[in-house]
Every structure is written in C-alpha cells, then in structure tokens.
Design a protein around this motif. Structure first.
Motif, PDB file in Angstrom:
ATOM      1  N   GLY A  32       1.516 121.866  -0.475  1.00 11.61           N
ATOM      2  CA  GLY A  32       0.447 122.859  -0.499  1.00 11.61           C
ATOM      3  C   GLY A  32       0.799 124.093   0.325  1.00 11.61           C
ATOM      4  O   GLY A  32       0.526 125.225  -0.070  1.00 11.61           O
ATOM      5  N   ALA A  35       3.454 126.058  -1.597  1.00  8.42           N
ATOM      6  CA  ALA A  35       2.820 126.700  -2.764  1.00  8.42           C
ATOM      7  C   ALA A  35       2.099 127.976  -2.333  1.00  8.42           C
ATOM      8  O   ALA A  35       2.280 129.051  -2.932  1.00  8.42           O
ATOM      9  N   ASP A  36       1.284 127.888  -1.289  1.00  4.85           N
ATOM     10  CA  ASP A  36       0.585 129.074  -0.782  1.00  4.85           C
ATOM     11  C   ASP A  36       1.566 130.151  -0.317  1.00  4.85           C
ATOM     12  O   ASP A  36       1.382 131.336  -0.577  1.00  4.85           O
ATOM     13  N   THR A  39       3.362 131.935  -3.235  1.00  3.72           N
ATOM     14  CA  THR A  39       2.436 132.850  -3.901  1.00  3.72           C
ATOM     15  C   THR A  39       2.232 134.111  -3.059  1.00  3.72           C
ATOM     16  O   THR A  39       2.237 135.230  -3.577  1.00  3.72           O
ATOM     17  N   LEU A  45       6.457 129.382  -7.560  1.00  2.00           N
ATOM     18  CA  LEU A  45       6.847 127.975  -7.433  1.00  2.00           C
ATOM     19  C   LEU A  45       6.628 127.321  -8.793  1.00  2.00           C
ATOM     20  O   LEU A  45       5.504 127.251  -9.287  1.00  2.00           O
ATOM     21  N   LYS A  46       7.724 126.866  -9.413  1.00  2.00           N
ATOM     22  CA  LYS A  46       7.653 126.372 -10.789  1.00  2.00           C
ATOM     23  C   LYS A  46       7.685 124.853 -10.874  1.00  2.00           C
ATOM     24  O   LYS A  46       7.393 124.272 -11.923  1.00  2.00           O
ATOM     25  N   ALA A  48       7.734 120.987  -8.304  1.00  2.00           N
ATOM     26  CA  ALA A  48       7.911 120.254  -7.049  1.00  2.00           C
ATOM     27  C   ALA A  48       8.276 118.822  -7.396  1.00  2.00           C
ATOM     28  O   ALA A  48       7.836 118.294  -8.419  1.00  2.00           O
ATOM     29  N   TYR A 209     -10.786 125.224 -14.207  1.00  2.00           N
ATOM     30  CA  TYR A 209     -10.706 124.053 -13.339  1.00  2.00           C
ATOM     31  C   TYR A 209     -12.072 123.435 -13.116  1.00  2.00           C
ATOM     32  O   TYR A 209     -12.909 123.987 -12.402  1.00  2.00           O
ATOM     33  N   ARG A 224      -4.996 135.175 -13.509  1.00  2.00           N
ATOM     34  CA  ARG A 224      -3.845 135.640 -12.738  1.00  2.00           C
ATOM     35  C   ARG A 224      -3.031 136.650 -13.548  1.00  2.00           C
ATOM     36  O   ARG A 224      -2.873 136.502 -14.763  1.00  2.00           O
TER      37      ARG A 224
ATOM     38  N   ASP B  19      -0.672 124.359 -13.290  1.00  2.00           N
ATOM     39  CA  ASP B  19      -0.341 125.601 -12.585  1.00  2.00           C
ATOM     40  C   ASP B  19      -1.056 125.712 -11.244  1.00  2.00           C
ATOM     41  O   ASP B  19      -0.503 126.279 -10.295  1.00  2.00           O
ATOM     42  N   GLU B  20      -2.302 125.203 -11.194  1.00  2.00           N
ATOM     43  CA  GLU B  20      -3.132 125.443 -10.011  1.00  2.00           C
ATOM     44  C   GLU B  20      -2.588 124.740  -8.770  1.00  2.00           C
ATOM     45  O   GLU B  20      -2.849 125.161  -7.644  1.00  2.00           O
ATOM     46  N   ILE B  21      -1.825 123.671  -8.974  1.00  2.00           N
ATOM     47  CA  ILE B  21      -1.216 122.989  -7.818  1.00  2.00           C
ATOM     48  C   ILE B  21      -0.014 123.794  -7.331  1.00  2.00           C
ATOM     49  O   ILE B  21       0.203 123.966  -6.132  1.00  2.00           O
ATOM     50  N   LEU B  22       0.774 124.310  -8.270  1.00  2.00           N
ATOM     51  CA  LEU B  22       1.985 125.047  -7.907  1.00  2.00           C
ATOM     52  C   LEU B  22       1.676 126.428  -7.340  1.00  2.00           C
ATOM     53  O   LEU B  22       2.471 126.983  -6.571  1.00  2.00           O
ATOM     54  N   SER B  23       0.524 127.001  -7.701  1.00  2.00           N
ATOM     55  CA  SER B  23       0.151 128.302  -7.143  1.00  2.00           C
ATOM     56  C   SER B  23      -0.488 128.152  -5.771  1.00  2.00           C
ATOM     57  O   SER B  23      -0.674 129.127  -5.057  1.00  2.00           O
ATOM     58  N   GLY B  24      -0.857 126.928  -5.417  1.00  2.00           N
ATOM     59  CA  GLY B  24      -1.510 126.688  -4.132  1.00  2.00           C
ATOM     60  C   GLY B  24      -3.027 126.757  -4.214  1.00  2.00           C
ATOM     61  O   GLY B  24      -3.709 126.416  -3.251  1.00  2.00           O
ATOM     62  N   ARG B  25      -3.539 127.179  -5.363  1.00  2.00           N
ATOM     63  CA  ARG B  25      -4.995 127.316  -5.483  1.00  2.00           C
ATOM     64  C   ARG B  25      -5.704 125.993  -5.260  1.00  2.00           C
ATOM     65  O   ARG B  25      -6.746 125.915  -4.617  1.00  2.00           O
ATOM     66  N   ILE B  50       5.624 117.669  -9.923  1.00  2.00           N
ATOM     67  CA  ILE B  50       4.548 118.583 -10.308  1.00  2.00           C
ATOM     68  C   ILE B  50       5.164 119.630 -11.226  1.00  2.00           C
ATOM     69  O   ILE B  50       6.159 120.265 -10.860  1.00  2.00           O
ATOM     70  N   VAL B  51       4.611 119.769 -12.425  1.00  2.00           N
ATOM     71  CA  VAL B  51       5.115 120.768 -13.370  1.00  2.00           C
ATOM     72  C   VAL B  51       3.954 121.666 -13.817  1.00  2.00           C
ATOM     73  O   VAL B  51       2.791 121.273 -13.733  1.00  2.00           O
ATOM     74  N   PRO B  52       4.295 122.875 -14.293  1.00  2.00           N
ATOM     75  CA  PRO B  52       3.232 123.789 -14.724  1.00  2.00           C
ATOM     76  C   PRO B  52       2.696 123.437 -16.110  1.00  2.00           C
ATOM     77  O   PRO B  52       3.222 122.545 -16.777  1.00  2.00           O
ATOM     78  N   ASP B  53       1.667 124.149 -16.535  1.00  2.00           N
ATOM     79  CA  ASP B  53       1.088 123.958 -17.872  1.00  2.00           C
ATOM     80  C   ASP B  53       1.982 124.623 -18.915  1.00  2.00           C
ATOM     81  O   ASP B  53       1.604 125.627 -19.533  1.00  2.00           O
ATOM     82  N   GLU B  54       3.173 124.080 -19.093  1.00  2.00           N
ATOM     83  CA  GLU B  54       4.124 124.607 -20.078  1.00  2.00           C
ATOM     84  C   GLU B  54       4.679 123.425 -20.866  1.00  2.00           C
ATOM     85  O   GLU B  54       5.220 122.481 -20.284  1.00  2.00           O
ATOM     86  N   ASP B  83      -5.837 125.899 -21.704  1.00  2.00           N
ATOM     87  CA  ASP B  83      -4.714 125.577 -20.813  1.00  2.00           C
ATOM     88  C   ASP B  83      -4.516 124.066 -20.659  1.00  2.00           C
ATOM     89  O   ASP B  83      -3.650 123.633 -19.898  1.00  2.00           O
TER      90      ASP B  83
END
Lengths: 247, 247
Positions: A32, A35-36, A39, A45-46, A48, A209, A224, B19-25, B50-54, B83
């Motif tokens: 976390g 990630a923050d 950003t 961050l693509k 983890a 979300y 975003r 995505d929201e985990i990788l962006s830190g949100r 952890i991977v993005p929504d791709e 998404d």
C-alpha cells in the motif's frame, strides 16, 4: 523529490519477499505504501507479487518483472539471518558474483563496536557485483540497486527511508490525476451510464468500487487521467449521471 | 470445515485483480485474510499477485498460477460495471465461452424486483462454460470455480463469505504448526545460532523477523513444522540460544 521526467509512461513492479507474509504471520504494509508513493511521483505500479524465501522463486520473479517494467522494487530478505536470501538470489538472477562489498563493509564496520562486526553481520555487506548502494538511515545496513532493480529492507520504517533515498534517482512520468464521485446506490444501478461515459472519454480510466456497510451498498466512482481537462469533463459526466439516478 | 485431507502438501496462489489496489486508492485486505485462512486449514499459500484490470495480464497470471499450484483463488472484478472483466478473462484463460448461466440468472432474477434485472446486472450472471457457482450469502451475485481456479468478489465481506462456502470442497494437507520465540536483541546477534539450529532441524522452517520500535531492535523467531515433536525440539533449541545470548 524525483529525477528527470519522461514523456512516456513509466512503469514499476513491486516484489515482496518473505514466508511470513504468505503464512499470514505478518500483514504486509509495504504494498500500500509503495502504491501510494508511485502514484504520487508519477510512476504506474502495474504489478505486485509476494514470493516465499526460496531462491528459484525470487530469481524467476525478478527476471520476469525486470524485463517487463521500467523499475522493479523489492522488500524483504536482506538481513543477517539464514533466511535472508535476497542478495544471493538477485546476484543469481543477474548472473553476477556476490561478494563482500568494501563500501558496505566500511559502513557497517563503523556502525558496530570494535569486534562486533561478526560473520552474521557481514552477510549484510554482501552486494551483487556492479550494484550501487541504497542508503539506510535507520539501521545502516544498505539496500542496493542493480540494473533496474531496487532492493530494500522489509521492515516498513526502513523500506520507507530507502524509498526516500531512491526517489531522486528515478525518472518519472506525467502524474495520473484522479477525482472521486460518491454514489449512494449499488453500482449496478449506474453501471450502464458509466460504461457509456468510459467510452466517451477514452483518455480516462473509470473505476467503480462498491462498498458494503451495514447491509447497504454504496459506490465510489474514481475517474483517472493524465490530462486535467479530460479528467474534469469525465468527472462532470459521472456526477451528472449520479445526480440523475439518485433518489 | 474442509474436505478430504491429502498426505502431500497442498499449495495455493492468490490473485488480486484491480487497478484500485495498484494505484493505492484501496488498501488490500484480502491477502492477509487468505494467508491466515490457508494456514488454518492446512494449505500452503506459496504466492500472491496483484494485477490490473487488463485482460491479458489476468489471463497470463491465471495460466501461470493454475499450472503451478494445487489451487488458485482470485478476488475482484466480478461486479456489474465495465471495469469488471474477470469472468471474461478467466473464460479466455480456459478457452471456453462466457454465456449467461441459467443458474446464476435464476439466483439474481429472484433477488431483484420485477424488471430490475437490467443488462448491467445480467453481466454478473455471465459464467465461463463448465464452471460451478460459488454461493454469495451477502449480495447473491455468485463467484465460480473452473478447474482449480476459484473466482471470488473483491469486497472483503463477500470474499470471506465465499471462502467459507468454498472451504468444504477443498482438499487440505497436514497443517503447518508454529511456535514463536521473542528475543530482546537485534537479529544479527542470534543469526549464527539460528542458522545452526535450522541445519540441525531440516524438517522445520525457521524465520527471523526484526522489528524496529522507538529506535530499538527486537526479533521474533518463528519456528514452523508439520511434525509436532520436531517443532518442539527446534523451539527448545531456539529458546535456549535466546536465553544464553540475553543480557
């Protein structure tokens, strides 16, 4: 403070190394944070990953990630005990020797009382050949950077200090900006509108979300974009859709 | 409650999609839960990603992980919005069609008021061909299991309910037991002794975890084994080493 800014998107992966995270004994706090941090400085961050303290797993993950992303950051496994195998695994991944590094030896020797720089502590001065040291303001034992891979400690306070030491050396991209719209409704009610808004604003990433609390579902919609005008236009559309569907 | 018990080690990977985990949100709360859960039922969590929504990222991760571990669990991306692309990505990974599933349609149709089972909500009834449904006691929209992959929601309360629904179907291994010895010293002081104890007890996994608080370093030593006698013998050795090195 970061280094130069790139026109392109700059990407990163974060690799957490440690049995204790996978067993549940320790709850990760570094993902976390990273990630923050990424950003905030304009790096995407693509991915983890969390892998155990096993050489082959670390080597394979490092080689997969360093080929794919601009930067790789790792945490964990650089301490003095037998289960700290990150340095040797990184050396193996890069195919370079792992020797006592005179710079790291000098740092640690001056940190310990005379005669206290024991063989176990000397493990922390083993650095893959060709790596640069990463300063550790908290407990001296350095991290290191080799190629595009930055190797940091697992203890959060030390990892965070190391990230601050690394940041000025990183090339960063244009920052991703975000806006959040709260909707007092389940996301299924607004899903079709969001899909249309996403299609109308291809330069944005719109995420929805859901949140469950006390048996009620609400939705946070996050828009975003790297372009402020695009971001504001899409956010306006989302806010309008929420207003129309409320009540 | 879990299913039958295997003689061998049973392994798992956990894939967080979003995505929201990788962006830190959003700060992930599912990895720690799954890690604890797996340990408690006798499955070794060997990796988390952890991977993005791709789509491609999800497909590649799923195919890498399902070939390597007994079980794969995923969280995130099975909601009604644009998404949410986990179901189609899993179908693609398995090379099967993704259609409206009559069982899921029946579940959701009865959950919503007449006329409210909209096209967006119907997205949640798209299930890869050949999959079994995973019950969702919280908000009805089901997860699903295909091959050795279990697909769950990202909202922690729903994910946890789904894990409870899955557990009775899982084959589990012999539980890993653990003991913890606290040492009021930096880990470098006990490192050599721990290494020797690890060598003397190859059926254990001994981990050393430093903790920094108020400028002072202490160490938690965790001894793990599937054999209780071995565990106790190694723990006794660790406790003795700590006692000898204290003060």
């Amino acid at each position: 403070m970061t280094g130069q800014q790139a026109d392109d998107v700059v990407t990163a992966a974060f690799l957490v190394i440690g049995d204790e995270i996978l067993s549940g004994r320790t709850k990760d706090k570094n993902i976390g944070f990273v990630a923050d941090y990424m950003t905030s400085i304009g790096i995407d961050l693509k991915e983890a990953r969390i892998v155990p303290d096993e050489t082959d797993e670390i080597v394979n993950a490092i080689n997969a990630l360093r080929a794919k992303y601009t930067y790789v950051f790792t945490s964990g496994g650089i301490g003095p005990t037998h289960d700290d195998i990150t340095a040797e695994s990184i050396a193996k991944a890069f195919g370079v020797p792992l020797n006592l590094d005179p710079r790291a030896v000098a740092l640690l020797e001056s940190h310990y009382a005379p005669g206290q720089f024991t063989p176990a502590r000397q493990r922390m001065a083993r650095i893959p050949e060709g790596a640069e040291l990463i300063e550790n303001k908290v407990s001296k034992a350095p991290g290191f950077k080799i190629g595009n891979v930055h190797v940091m400690a697992g203890v959060p306070s030390i990892m965070q200090a190391m990230m601050d030491a690394i940041a000025p050396t990183l090339t960063t991209g244009k920052k991703m900006m975000s806006e959040t719209v709260s909707a007092d409704m389940p996301e299924s009610r607004i899903a079709e509108r969001l899909s249309a808004i996403q299609d109308a604003h291809p330069q944005t990433l719109i995420g929805s979300y859901p949140k469950a609390s006390e048996g009620k579902f609400t939705t946070q919609i996050v828009i975003r974009s790297r372009d402020e005008d695009v971001l504001l236009a899409a956010t306006k559309d989302v806010a309008q859709a929420v207003a129309e569907l409320s009540g």
